[in-house]
Design a protein around this motif. Structure first.
Motif, short mmCIF file in Angstrom:
data_model
loop_
_atom_site.label_atom_id
_atom_site.label_comp_id
_atom_site.label_asym_id
_atom_site.label_seq_id
_atom_site.Cartn_x
_atom_site.Cartn_y
_atom_site.Cartn_z
N GLY A 185 0.82 -1.19 0.00
CA GLY A 185 0.00 0.00 0.00
C GLY A 185 0.87 1.26 0.00
O GLY A 185 2.05 1.21 0.35
N ASP A 186 0.29 2.37 -0.41
CA ASP A 186 1.02 3.63 -0.43
C ASP A 186 1.18 4.15 1.00
O ASP A 186 0.22 4.16 1.79
CB ASP A 186 0.27 4.67 -1.27
N VAL A 187 2.38 4.58 1.32
CA VAL A 187 2.69 5.10 2.66
C VAL A 187 2.77 6.61 2.58
O VAL A 187 3.57 7.15 1.79
CB VAL A 187 4.02 4.53 3.19
N PRO A 188 1.98 7.35 3.38
CA PRO A 188 2.01 8.81 3.32
C PRO A 188 3.35 9.37 3.79
O PRO A 188 4.02 8.79 4.65
CB PRO A 188 0.86 9.24 4.24
N ALA A 189 3.71 10.51 3.23
CA ALA A 189 5.00 11.12 3.53
C ALA A 189 5.13 11.51 4.99
O ALA A 189 6.23 11.49 5.56
CB ALA A 189 5.23 12.34 2.64
N TRP A 190 4.01 11.86 5.64
CA TRP A 190 4.09 12.35 7.03
C TRP A 190 4.62 11.28 7.99
O TRP A 190 5.13 11.62 9.06
CB TRP A 190 2.72 12.85 7.50
N VAL A 191 4.50 10.00 7.61
CA VAL A 191 5.03 8.95 8.47
C VAL A 191 6.31 8.34 7.89
O VAL A 191 7.22 7.95 8.64
CB VAL A 191 3.97 7.85 8.72
N PHE B 212 10.07 1.71 16.35
CA PHE B 212 8.96 1.14 17.12
C PHE B 212 7.75 2.08 17.24
O PHE B 212 6.73 1.69 17.81
CB PHE B 212 9.45 0.75 18.52
N VAL B 213 7.88 3.29 16.73
CA VAL B 213 6.73 4.21 16.68
C VAL B 213 6.32 4.43 15.23
O VAL B 213 5.24 4.04 14.80
CB VAL B 213 7.04 5.54 17.37
N PHE B 214 7.22 5.04 14.44
CA PHE B 214 6.91 5.29 13.04
C PHE B 214 6.97 4.01 12.20
O PHE B 214 6.20 3.84 11.26
CB PHE B 214 7.85 6.35 12.45
N GLY B 215 7.89 3.09 12.55
CA GLY B 215 8.05 1.87 11.77
C GLY B 215 6.78 1.04 11.66
O GLY B 215 6.37 0.67 10.55
N GLN C 2 4.53 0.13 8.31
CA GLN C 2 4.20 -1.24 7.92
C GLN C 2 2.69 -1.47 7.84
O GLN C 2 2.21 -2.24 7.01
CB GLN C 2 4.84 -2.24 8.88
N LYS C 3 1.94 -0.79 8.69
CA LYS C 3 0.48 -0.92 8.65
C LYS C 3 -0.06 -0.37 7.34
O LYS C 3 -0.94 -0.98 6.70
CB LYS C 3 -0.13 -0.19 9.84
N TYR C 4 0.43 0.78 6.92
CA TYR C 4 0.01 1.35 5.64
C TYR C 4 0.44 0.45 4.48
O TYR C 4 -0.33 0.23 3.53
CB TYR C 4 0.60 2.75 5.43
N ALA C 5 1.67 -0.06 4.55
CA ALA C 5 2.22 -0.82 3.43
C ALA C 5 1.66 -2.23 3.33
O ALA C 5 1.31 -2.70 2.24
CB ALA C 5 3.74 -0.86 3.52
#
Length: 285
Positions: free
Chosen positions: A149-155, A200-203, A207-210
């Motif tokens: 999935g597409d991952v937004p730039a903010w994360v 462990f926060v942004f990662g 992965q959830k988006y992707a």
């Protein structure tokens, strides 16, 4: 002067590890070379797809300029099937487009994979029935492409920055510890917390988006990227909590060496993989 030299070395070490990790990963494009009529043609084939059908382009092939220069007509067929699972290949005719012969791999759910190869044939321009050459591209080892999935730039951007700066501070702490400069404690701590924030926060959000899953490492799976991040955090935590020990600088040296060793492992190896039969996202074998 020593500090400046150490920062330069830290940047070189971090960039080298980052570039190596990305370039050797299994989702980076694969470059292939084909020889036709004595000329060499190089193009890249995708191994990562998004939320739409993925175009596969033989750049420069099938263009009027190439046909005229070689005096050959070119025909290409792409064969694909789901991975893992096997089954029959689906044949797709590659058609002329602006950049070259093009075909599309159908979009898959998050972490879904396909494997594919290409058959390339040339014929005399004045005789379409006269086969000149047949070249199989990646037939023995079909390319594997994973969709996400597409991952937004903010994360994505904070994740990348945190991981990169964590490695940069870690490299600097390593050099300072070797030279017994007291700054190593501060930068070890900064490296650790940036690793926690990025890994462990942004990662997990990335992965959830992707791949529609927050964490696929221990104890839930064998995702190598997640597990190496976890292992690096444990090693750095040990270096942090032993900060008052006389031998701490050697703990930092070992911890940072281990961190760079594991982060040099190619990115996305043994990553999330959709089981096409069960519909469950697992870790690649």
């Amino acid at each position: 002067m020593k500090k400046v030299l150490f920062w330069i070395l830290a940047v070189v070490i971090t960039l080298s590890a980052s570039i190596y990790q990305r370039k050797t990963g299994p989702t980076n494009p694969k470059y292939e070379t084909v020889f036709l009529a004595g000329d060499e043609y190089r193009f890249k084939l995708p191994r990562s797809g998004g939320e739409t059908d993925c175009s596969v382009v033989l750049k420069g092939f099938g263009t009027p300029q190439m046909i005229d220069s070689l005096g050959l007509d070119i025909n290409a067929v792409m064969y694909w099937r789901k991975y893992p699972g096997g089954g029959e290949y689906t044949a797709v005719q590659m058609l002329p487009a602006e950049e070259g012969l093009t075909a599309f791999l159908p979009v898959q759910p998050a972490a879904g994979k396909l494997e594919y190869y290409i058959e390339l044939e040339t014929f005399r321009k004045d005789d379409a029935s006269s086969l000149k050459t047949r070249t199989m591209i990646c037939y023995d080892e079909p390319l594997i492409i994973r969709f996400k999935g597409d991952v937004p730039a903010w994360v994505l951007i904070p994740h990348i920055l945190c991981m990169f700066i964590s490695m940069l501070f870690g490299a600097y702490a390593f050099l300072c510890a070797l030279a017994n400069m007291p700054q190593y404690r501060r930068y070890t701590l900064l490296s650790f917390w940036l690793l926690v924030l990025g890994g462990f926060v942004f990662g997990p959000i990335v992965q959830k988006y992707a791949f529609d899953i927050f964490w696929s490492g221990f104890p839930f799976g064998g995702d190598l990227t997640d597990n190496k991040t976890l292992f690096a955090a444990v090693v750095l935590l040990f270096a942090v909590v032993t900060g008052k020990k006389r031998w701490n600088r050697w703990a930092v040296v070992v911890a940072m060496a281990v961190m760079f060793a594991i982060f040099s492992i190619p990115h996305s190896m043994r990553g999330s993989e959709l089981n096409h039969e069960t519909g469950v996202i697992e870790s690649a074998k």
